[in-house]
Design a protein around this motif. Structure first.
Motif, PDB file in Angstrom:
ATOM      1  N   GLU A 227       0.845  -1.196   0.000  1.00  0.00           N
ATOM      2  CA  GLU A 227       0.000   0.000   0.000  1.00  0.00           C
ATOM      3  C   GLU A 227       0.872   1.234   0.000  1.00  0.00           C
ATOM      4  OE1 GLU A 227      -4.039  -1.158   2.436  1.00  0.00           O
ATOM      5  OE2 GLU A 227      -2.815   0.513   3.106  1.00  0.00           O
ATOM      6  N   ALA A 228       0.235   2.364  -0.301  1.00  0.00           N
ATOM      7  CA  ALA A 228       0.989   3.609  -0.432  1.00  0.00           C
ATOM      8  C   ALA A 228       1.790   3.923   0.830  1.00  0.00           C
ATOM      9  CB  ALA A 228       0.040   4.745  -0.743  1.00  0.00           C
ATOM     10  N   ALA A 229       2.978   4.451   0.614  1.00  0.00           N
ATOM     11  CA  ALA A 229       3.830   4.896   1.711  1.00  0.00           C
ATOM     12  C   ALA A 229       4.148   6.376   1.494  1.00  0.00           C
ATOM     13  CB  ALA A 229       5.109   4.075   1.745  1.00  0.00           C
ATOM     14  N   CYS A 230       4.520   7.042   2.565  1.00  0.00           N
ATOM     15  CA  CYS A 230       4.782   8.488   2.504  1.00  0.00           C
ATOM     16  C   CYS A 230       6.143   8.807   3.100  1.00  0.00           C
ATOM     17  CB  CYS A 230       3.758   9.255   3.331  1.00  0.00           C
ATOM     18  SG  CYS A 230       2.057   8.990   2.883  1.00  0.00           S
ATOM     19  N   PHE A 231       6.620  10.006   2.852  1.00  0.00           N
ATOM     20  CA  PHE A 231       7.768  10.564   3.545  1.00  0.00           C
ATOM     21  C   PHE A 231       7.382  10.616   5.024  1.00  0.00           C
ATOM     22  CE2 PHE A 231      10.986  14.362   3.075  1.00  0.00           C
ATOM     23  CZ  PHE A 231      11.823  13.764   4.007  1.00  0.00           C
ATOM     24  N   GLY A 232       8.133   9.912   5.857  1.00  0.00           N
ATOM     25  CA  GLY A 232       7.841   9.934   7.288  1.00  0.00           C
ATOM     26  C   GLY A 232       7.030   8.754   7.788  1.00  0.00           C
ATOM     27  N   THR A 233       6.623   7.851   6.886  1.00  0.00           N
ATOM     28  CA  THR A 233       5.934   6.643   7.345  1.00  0.00           C
ATOM     29  C   THR A 233       6.919   5.785   8.139  1.00  0.00           C
ATOM     30  OG1 THR A 233       4.485   6.631   5.412  1.00  0.00           O
ATOM     31  CG2 THR A 233       4.709   4.551   6.594  1.00  0.00           C
ATOM     32  N   VAL A 234       6.482   5.324   9.325  1.00  0.00           N
ATOM     33  CA  VAL A 234       7.338   4.450  10.133  1.00  0.00           C
ATOM     34  C   VAL A 234       6.806   3.032   9.986  1.00  0.00           C
ATOM     35  CG1 VAL A 234       8.368   4.023  12.386  1.00  0.00           C
ATOM     36  CG2 VAL A 234       7.656   6.346  11.766  1.00  0.00           C
ATOM     37  N   GLN A 235       7.554   2.183   9.311  1.00  0.00           N
ATOM     38  CA  GLN A 235       7.089   0.815   9.115  1.00  0.00           C
ATOM     39  C   GLN A 235       7.978  -0.160   9.873  1.00  0.00           C
ATOM     40  OE1 GLN A 235       6.991   0.353   4.817  1.00  0.00           O
ATOM     41  NE2 GLN A 235       9.142  -0.202   4.772  1.00  0.00           N
TER      42      GLN A 235
END
Lengths: 246, 330
Positions: free
Chosen positions: B243-251
Motif C-alpha cells: 500500500e501507499a507509503a509516505c515521507f515519514g511513514t514508520v514501518q
C-alpha cells in the motif's frame, strides 16, 4: 476470450469503503483487505474518479489492490485541505457512485518468451501447480490480465488476478538481481521487472519491451487500469524485438 | 556561465520539492530531505519559484564559480568557506568568477546543507521536476550525484558588467527576519501521528515507541532511517498487502526494527505502519546523523496540520519580506 476479472461490476450500493488518515498529508480510502479482482477494479475506478475531480491540494492519487492513497499538501497560504474537509469531499464523490464498468485503461499486448533461459522458474512453477509447463503458459497468457497497481520501483506493474491454479507462493529466498523485462508470478499475480532489481517472485518468462524509460511519455509502459494480453513468443522473436539493446 | 566541480563531496545531488503526480506509475517523489532548508536557500538567493538546489551531505564538495552569481546556503552548518573565508548560512552572498566554495572548515552541525543560486541551475526537468532520483538514475544532473569535473550551467548568471562590490553591499544591507517556525531549533522529541496499523501493535510496542529512546542506525540514507531501539511487534502478525507509503511513514518489518521512510522512499510498501512523522518535524529528522538519539511524541492530526499550515504561511511572509532582495537581483 475469457476475462480474468469479475465480469459483473459491483453496484455502488454494495461497495463499502473506509477513509482513514495516513499522517497529515495523505489519506487512504480502503476497499478491502484481500486481493480480489472486483475490489481491485473498484480501486482503479475510484482512483480515476478522484484524479479526474482535481481536488485542490491533491498531488497524487495512487491505487493499490485494496485501497487508494490520496496525497495532498497545504496551499501556499497555509490553508487546507485539512483531513476533515478532504475526506468529506471524497466521501461525497464516492457516494455519488463509482463507475466500475470502465477502469479507463488501454488494451496492451505484452510479448513474453516463456521458459528456458528467460523463464528459469517455469519448471518449478509447473511442478508446484501439478501442471505441465505448457498448461502454465496457457493459464497465464490466454485470459487477459489487469494492471492493478504500480509500485516498488518506477514502472513496476502488478497484474492479476490469475487462475486459482497459479496461486504459487514466492520463492523461499529472493534473488539479489532479476533482469529487466522478467515476467514473474506469485499469489495469482504477475510482476514485470522494469530494471535490474532484487526479487523473490517466480520468473516464468521475459518480455523484450522496455517497461520504463524516464525519457518517454508516459515513462511507464503500463498504467493502472490497463488490460494486458501476454503473447507467447519464441527466443528468436524475443531477440528480434529487443534488437540491439543489451 | 557555470559551476565546476573540483571535488564532489560525499553525496551532492540536485533536489527540489519532489516529483509530484507520478506516484501511480511507481515513481518515487524523492525531493529534498530537508524541504524547509531547500526552500529557505531558494528564498534567500532571491528565487521566485522553486528551482532545484544542491543537497550537500556531511562532507561537502569544492565548487568553482565560473561566472558571477548570487547564492545562499541553508540547513546544516558544514563549515562553508568562499576562497577560504568563513561564510554565513541564511544570507544572500555574491561569488565572482573564479571564487571557490568549499566545506569542512568547522565540525559539522547537522547533516545536509542546500546551495541555491539566483536563477537556478540549468537542469532539464524530468516529469515536471528537477529532482534527482538516484536509485533509477534520472532527473537532476544526469540522474546522479555530482562527480569531479562536472560543469553545471547556471540558468541566469549575473550580468558581466554588474558592479559586484556594490551588489554585495546592497545584499548585505537587506534585512532578513526569519520567522521562528522556519528555524530549526533542536527538539526534545519528534512528533508523530499514529500509523494506519497503530491499533494492531501490542500495548508494549505502542508504549515503547512513544516513550523509549531510539538511535539512528548507520544503515540510514535518503531512502530510510533505520532505528535502533526496543523491538516492536503486532498483537497478531499478518501479511500486509503493498500500500501507499509516505515521507515519514514508520514501518516495522517482521524483525521488529522500525524504519522511517525518507525522501527517496518507494511509492508503496508492504510492512505494517506503526506511525507517521508529523510533516513539520521531517526537516529536523533529516538533519539527524547516524548515531543520533531521539524520542517520539504523539500529537493529534489537527495539531499536525495546523503546524504544517503555519509553516506554509511563514514562507509566504518571508517571500513578501524579501521583495527588496529580489528587486536588487532583477
Amino acid at each position: 476470450m475469457p476475462l480474468n476479472v469479475n465480469p459483473v461490476p459491483p453496484s455502488p450500493a454494495e461497495t463499502r469503503w473506509r477513509i482513514l488518515p495516513q499522517g497529515d498529508r495523505c489519506l487512504i480510502v480502503s476497499f478491502g483487505d484481500q486481493i480480489d479482482a472486483a475490489v481491485g477494479r473498484t480501486c482503479l475506478a475510484a482512483a480515476r474518479k478522484l484524479r479526474d475531480a482535481r481536488l485542490p491540494g491533491v498531488t497524487d492519487v495512487v491505487p493499490s489492490f485494496v485501497a487508494v492513497a490520496v496525497h495532498y499538501r497545504p496551499g501556499g497560504h497555509g490553508e487546507g485541505p485539512t483531513y476533515a474537509a478532504l475526506s468529506e469531499q471524497i466521501q461525497a464523490l464516492l457516494a455519488a457512485g463509482i463507475p466500475t464498468g470502465d477502469a479507463g485503461g488501454r488494451e496492451v499486448d505484452i510479448p513474453v518468451c516463456y521458459g528456458g533461459e528467460h523463464g528459469p522458474d517455469l519448471e518449478d512453477v509447473a511442478r508446484a501447480a501439478h501442471l505441465p509447463p505448457d498448461a502454465v503458459i496457457r493459464l497465464h497468457s490466454e485470459p487477459r490480465s489487469m494492471v492493478f497497481m504500480l509500485g516498488f520501483a518506477p514502472g513496476h506493474a502488478y497484474l492479476g488476478v490469475h487462475d486459482e491454479k497459479l496461486n504459487i507462493p514466492r520463492r523461499p529466498s529472493p534473488r539479489t538481481a532479476v533482469p529487466p523485462g522478467a515476467v514473474a508470478i506469485a499469489n495469482r499475480q504477475t510482476v514485470i521487472y522494469p530494471n535490474r532489481l532484487p526479487g523473490g517472485w517466480n520468473i516464468i518468462g521475459a518480455t523484450p519491451l522496455v517497461m520504463f524509460d524516464p525519457a518517454r511519455e508516459p515513462a511507464a509502459l503500463l498504467q493502472p487500469g490497463d488490460t494486458v494480453r501476454f503473447v507467447p513468443i519464441t527466443p528468436d522473436e524475443f531477440d528480434r524485438i529487443r534488437g540491439g539493446r543489451p | 556561465m557555470s559551476v565546476t566541480v573540483i571535488k564532489p563531496g560525499m553525496l551532492s545531488s540536485f533536489q527540489d520539492r519532489g516529483r509530484e503526480g507520478y506516484q501511480h506509475q511507481g515513481i518515487p517523489a524523492a525531493g529534498a530531505m530537508d524541504e524547509r532548508a531547500h526552500r529557505l536557500a531558494n528564498a534567500l538567493a532571491g528565487n521566485d519559484g522553486d528551482p532545484a538546489t544542491l543537497e550537500i551531505t556531511l562532507a561537502g564538495p569544492t565548487l568553482r564559480f565560473d561566472a558571477p552569481a548570487c547564492f545562499a546556503l541553508a540547513g546544516a552548518d558544514l563549515g562553508a568557506t568562499l576562497n577560504g573565508k568563513d561564510i554565513p548560512l541564511l544570507r544572500p552572498l555574491v561569488a565572482r568568477a573564479g571564487d571557490v566554495l568549499a566545506f569542512g572548515a568547522r565540525p559539522a552541525v547537522g547533516v545536509r546543507v542546500y546551495l541555491a543560486v539566483h536563477g537556478g541551475f540549468a537542469l532539464t526537468p524530468v516529469m515536471g521536476s528537477e529532482t534527482t532520483y538516484l536509485r533509477s538514475g534520472f532527473g537532476g544532473f544526469q540522474g546522479r550525484a555530482l562527480a569531479k569535473g562536472d560543469v553545471i550551467p547556471l540558468r541566469r548568471p549575473l550580468a558581466q558588467d554588474r558592479d559586484l562590490a556594490a551588489l554585495q553591499q546592497a545584499l548585505w544591507n537587506v534585512r532578513v527576519y526569519l520567522p521562528a517556525t522556519l528555524g530549526n531549533k533542536p527538539r526534545d522529541a519528534i512528533r508523530f501521528l499514529p500509523g494506519v496499523h497503530w491499533p494492531e501493535f501490542s500495548q508494549a510496542s505502542r508504549q515503547a515507541f512513544s516513550e523509549s529512546e531510539f538511535r539512528i542506525s548507520p544503515q540510514s540514507d535518503r531512502m530510510g532511517y533505520r532505528l535502533i531501539g526496543p523491538a516492536l511487534s503486532m498483537n497478531q502478525p499478518r501479511q500486509m498487502l503493498s500500500e501507499a507509503a509516505c515521507f515519514g511513514t514508520v514501518q516495522v518489518p517482521s524483525g521488529g526494527e522500525a524504519i522511517i521512510l525518507m525522501a527517496d522512499r518507494q511509492t508503496t510498501g508492504g510492512y505494517p505502519k506503526i506511525a507517521q512523522i508529523a510533516t513539520v518535524d521531517l526537516p529536523a529528522l533529516a538533519q539527524y546523523a547516524p548515531g543520533h538519539a531521539l524520542r517520539f511524541q504523539r500529537i493529534e492530526l489537527d495539531e499536525a496540520q495546523r503546524l504544517d499550515g503555519e509553516r506554509e504561511r511563514a514562507f509566504v511572509q518571508l517571500h513578501e519580506a524579501l521583495a527588496p532582495l529580489r528587486a536588487l537581483l532583477a
